[in-house]
Design a protein around this motif. Sequence first.
Motif, PDB file in Angstrom:
ATOM      1  N   UNK A 216       0.835  -1.215   0.000  1.00 37.01           N
ATOM      2  CA  UNK A 216       0.000   0.000   0.000  1.00 37.01           C
ATOM      3  C   UNK A 216       0.871   1.266   0.000  1.00 37.01           C
ATOM      4  N   UNK A 217       2.177   1.083   0.121  1.00 36.98           N
ATOM      5  CA  UNK A 217       3.096   2.212   0.072  1.00 36.98           C
ATOM      6  C   UNK A 217       3.247   2.947   1.399  1.00 36.98           C
ATOM      7  N   UNK A 218       2.499   2.530   2.414  1.00 39.45           N
ATOM      8  CA  UNK A 218       2.517   3.230   3.701  1.00 39.45           C
ATOM      9  C   UNK A 218       2.851   2.333   4.888  1.00 39.45           C
ATOM     10  N   UNK A 219       2.075   1.238   5.018  1.00 38.09           N
ATOM     11  CA  UNK A 219       2.147   0.464   6.252  1.00 38.09           C
ATOM     12  C   UNK A 219       3.534  -0.152   6.440  1.00 38.09           C
ATOM     13  N   UNK A 220       4.165   0.222   7.540  1.00 40.53           N
ATOM     14  CA  UNK A 220       5.487  -0.318   7.870  1.00 40.53           C
ATOM     15  C   UNK A 220       5.279  -1.521   8.785  1.00 40.53           C
ATOM     16  N   UNK A 221       5.863  -2.662   8.424  1.00 41.30           N
ATOM     17  CA  UNK A 221       5.749  -3.873   9.245  1.00 41.30           C
ATOM     18  C   UNK A 221       7.141  -4.369   9.618  1.00 41.30           C
ATOM     19  N   UNK A 222       7.192  -5.160  10.679  1.00 40.67           N
ATOM     20  CA  UNK A 222       8.464  -5.798  11.014  1.00 40.67           C
ATOM     21  C   UNK A 222       8.735  -6.867   9.967  1.00 40.67           C
ATOM     22  N   UNK A 223       9.987  -7.000   9.589  1.00 36.54           N
ATOM     23  CA  UNK A 223      10.300  -7.992   8.561  1.00 36.54           C
ATOM     24  C   UNK A 223      10.019  -9.401   9.074  1.00 36.54           C
ATOM     25  N   UNK A 224      10.239  -9.637  10.372  1.00 31.70           N
ATOM     26  CA  UNK A 224       9.996 -10.988  10.915  1.00 31.70           C
ATOM     27  C   UNK A 224       8.549 -11.165  11.381  1.00 31.70           C
ATOM     28  N   UNK A 225       7.735 -10.124  11.187  1.00 38.24           N
ATOM     29  CA  UNK A 225       6.293 -10.144  11.507  1.00 38.24           C
ATOM     30  C   UNK A 225       6.019 -10.347  13.004  1.00 38.24           C
ATOM     31  N   UNK A 226       7.030 -10.088  13.822  1.00 36.60           N
ATOM     32  CA  UNK A 226       6.783 -10.087  15.268  1.00 36.60           C
ATOM     33  C   UNK A 226       6.249  -8.709  15.664  1.00 36.60           C
ATOM     34  N   UNK A 227       5.593  -8.597  16.827  1.00 39.32           N
ATOM     35  CA  UNK A 227       4.929  -7.333  17.174  1.00 39.32           C
ATOM     36  C   UNK A 227       5.890  -6.167  17.420  1.00 39.32           C
ATOM     37  N   UNK A 228       5.314  -4.979  17.297  1.00 40.89           N
ATOM     38  CA  UNK A 228       6.050  -3.735  17.489  1.00 40.89           C
ATOM     39  C   UNK A 228       5.162  -2.758  18.242  1.00 40.89           C
ATOM     40  N   UNK A 229       5.768  -1.914  19.066  1.00 43.52           N
ATOM     41  CA  UNK A 229       4.999  -0.927  19.840  1.00 43.52           C
ATOM     42  C   UNK A 229       5.563   0.476  19.600  1.00 43.52           C
ATOM     43  N   UNK A 230       4.729   1.487  19.888  1.00 39.82           N
ATOM     44  CA  UNK A 230       5.082   2.875  19.567  1.00 39.82           C
ATOM     45  C   UNK A 230       4.396   3.818  20.548  1.00 39.82           C
ATOM     46  N   UNK A 231       5.174   4.659  21.196  1.00 35.25           N
ATOM     47  CA  UNK A 231       4.605   5.729  22.022  1.00 35.25           C
ATOM     48  C   UNK A 231       5.246   7.042  21.601  1.00 35.25           C
ATOM     49  N   UNK A 232       4.477   8.120  21.680  1.00 38.39           N
ATOM     50  CA  UNK A 232       5.008   9.420  21.265  1.00 38.39           C
ATOM     51  C   UNK A 232       4.367  10.550  22.064  1.00 38.39           C
ATOM     52  N   UNK A 233       5.203  11.519  22.445  1.00 43.65           N
ATOM     53  CA  UNK A 233       4.716  12.769  23.008  1.00 43.65           C
ATOM     54  C   UNK A 233       5.362  13.936  22.274  1.00 43.65           C
ATOM     55  N   UNK A 234       4.621  15.027  22.164  1.00 38.25           N
ATOM     56  CA  UNK A 234       5.203  16.309  21.783  1.00 38.25           C
ATOM     57  C   UNK A 234       5.596  17.022  23.077  1.00 38.25           C
ATOM     58  N   UNK A 235       6.853  17.427  23.159  1.00 38.67           N
ATOM     59  CA  UNK A 235       7.354  18.062  24.393  1.00 38.67           C
ATOM     60  C   UNK A 235       8.013  19.405  24.056  1.00 38.67           C
ATOM     61  N   UNK A 236       8.130  20.235  25.080  1.00 39.77           N
ATOM     62  CA  UNK A 236       8.923  21.456  24.948  1.00 39.77           C
ATOM     63  C   UNK A 236      10.109  21.334  25.891  1.00 39.77           C
ATOM     64  N   UNK A 237      11.288  21.608  25.352  1.00 42.97           N
ATOM     65  CA  UNK A 237      12.484  21.628  26.207  1.00 42.97           C
ATOM     66  C   UNK A 237      12.369  22.831  27.145  1.00 42.97           C
ATOM     67  N   UNK A 238      12.644  22.587  28.418  1.00 46.22           N
ATOM     68  CA  UNK A 238      12.676  23.661  29.406  1.00 46.22           C
ATOM     69  C   UNK A 238      13.877  23.440  30.314  1.00 46.22           C
ATOM     70  N   UNK A 239      14.146  24.372  31.201  1.00 48.88           N
ATOM     71  CA  UNK A 239      15.187  24.173  32.211  1.00 48.88           C
ATOM     72  C   UNK A 239      14.683  23.150  33.226  1.00 48.88           C
ATOM     73  N   UNK A 240      15.531  22.215  33.581  1.00 48.07           N
ATOM     74  CA  UNK A 240      15.209  21.298  34.681  1.00 48.07           C
ATOM     75  C   UNK A 240      14.361  20.110  34.299  1.00 48.07           C
ATOM     76  N   UNK A 241      13.287  20.358  33.550  1.00 46.45           N
ATOM     77  CA  UNK A 241      12.383  19.265  33.196  1.00 46.45           C
ATOM     78  C   UNK A 241      11.616  19.633  31.934  1.00 46.45           C
TER      79      UNK A 241
END
Length: 267
Positions: A216-241
């Motif tokens: 389909x030109x989009x879906x990325x799969x693992x070559x060995x077809x074992x599972x994969x997980x993904x987490x993402x946040x948008x963050x802002x760099x600040x002092x300290x944290x």
Amino acid sequence: MIKIKTPEELGRMRVSAGMAATVRDSVAAEIKPGVTTQELDEYARDLIRELGGRSAFFGYRGFPGQICISVNEEVVHGIGGARRIQVGDIVSADFGVYYDGFIGDTATTVMVGVSDPEVIRLVSVTEKALEAAISKAVAGQRLSDISHAVEQVVTDAGLAVVRDFVGHGIGREMHEDPQIPNFGPPGRGPRLKPGMTLALEPMVNMGRAEVEVLSDGWTVVTRDRKPSAHFEHTIAVQEGQAEVLSVANNVEKRKHSAGRNTEKCDK
Ligand code: MG
């Protein structure tokens, strides 16, 4: 060039990223056995519209979905379709929402009645890898300190980091400088400064790191077809944290639950 956001711009990014997080949490709650990935995509479309935003993914280089939905061996960029969620699946859902000139980007992996301890561990390690990344996204650190922190959590757990896709700067554009690999030695790259806004997103495979793209030109799969997980946040760099921008805004949440109830009554 890494763009530093002004306090005013950061305020607007809190809204767009908060909106993305609201959609993330609401869609995550709809990921249940029997639902199709197309239904999840439509649900997200309606909710984003209701909140007054628009999908930053739809139409991006021709992407046909509103969100990315990637099941089990699918890593990222899955397109909503006829696939029906089953007990034991893990479903990674990725959301980009554009509002008031800025984009928020966030992803989560939902376990659907998963009992396999190795799958549970995969998801938990991936979430910990994101936490490790956030802990290094602090003024004064070097960019690759983030990369290294992710890799360390993942390899310590005996899992594999996806190397073909990376985190990124974000703001008015979905992909701004810098690219943020999820691997590499620490202490390299630009020094982080307050006002940099980054999308941190470890993608972790249970088996080998290699991935491929389906026809389909989009879906990325693992070559060995074992599972994969993904987490993402948008963050802002600040002092300290770092400040995590992709947290669901309470006002938006209230607005949403009202909308949902109405929708349910209509049906
Ligand atoms: Mg991203």
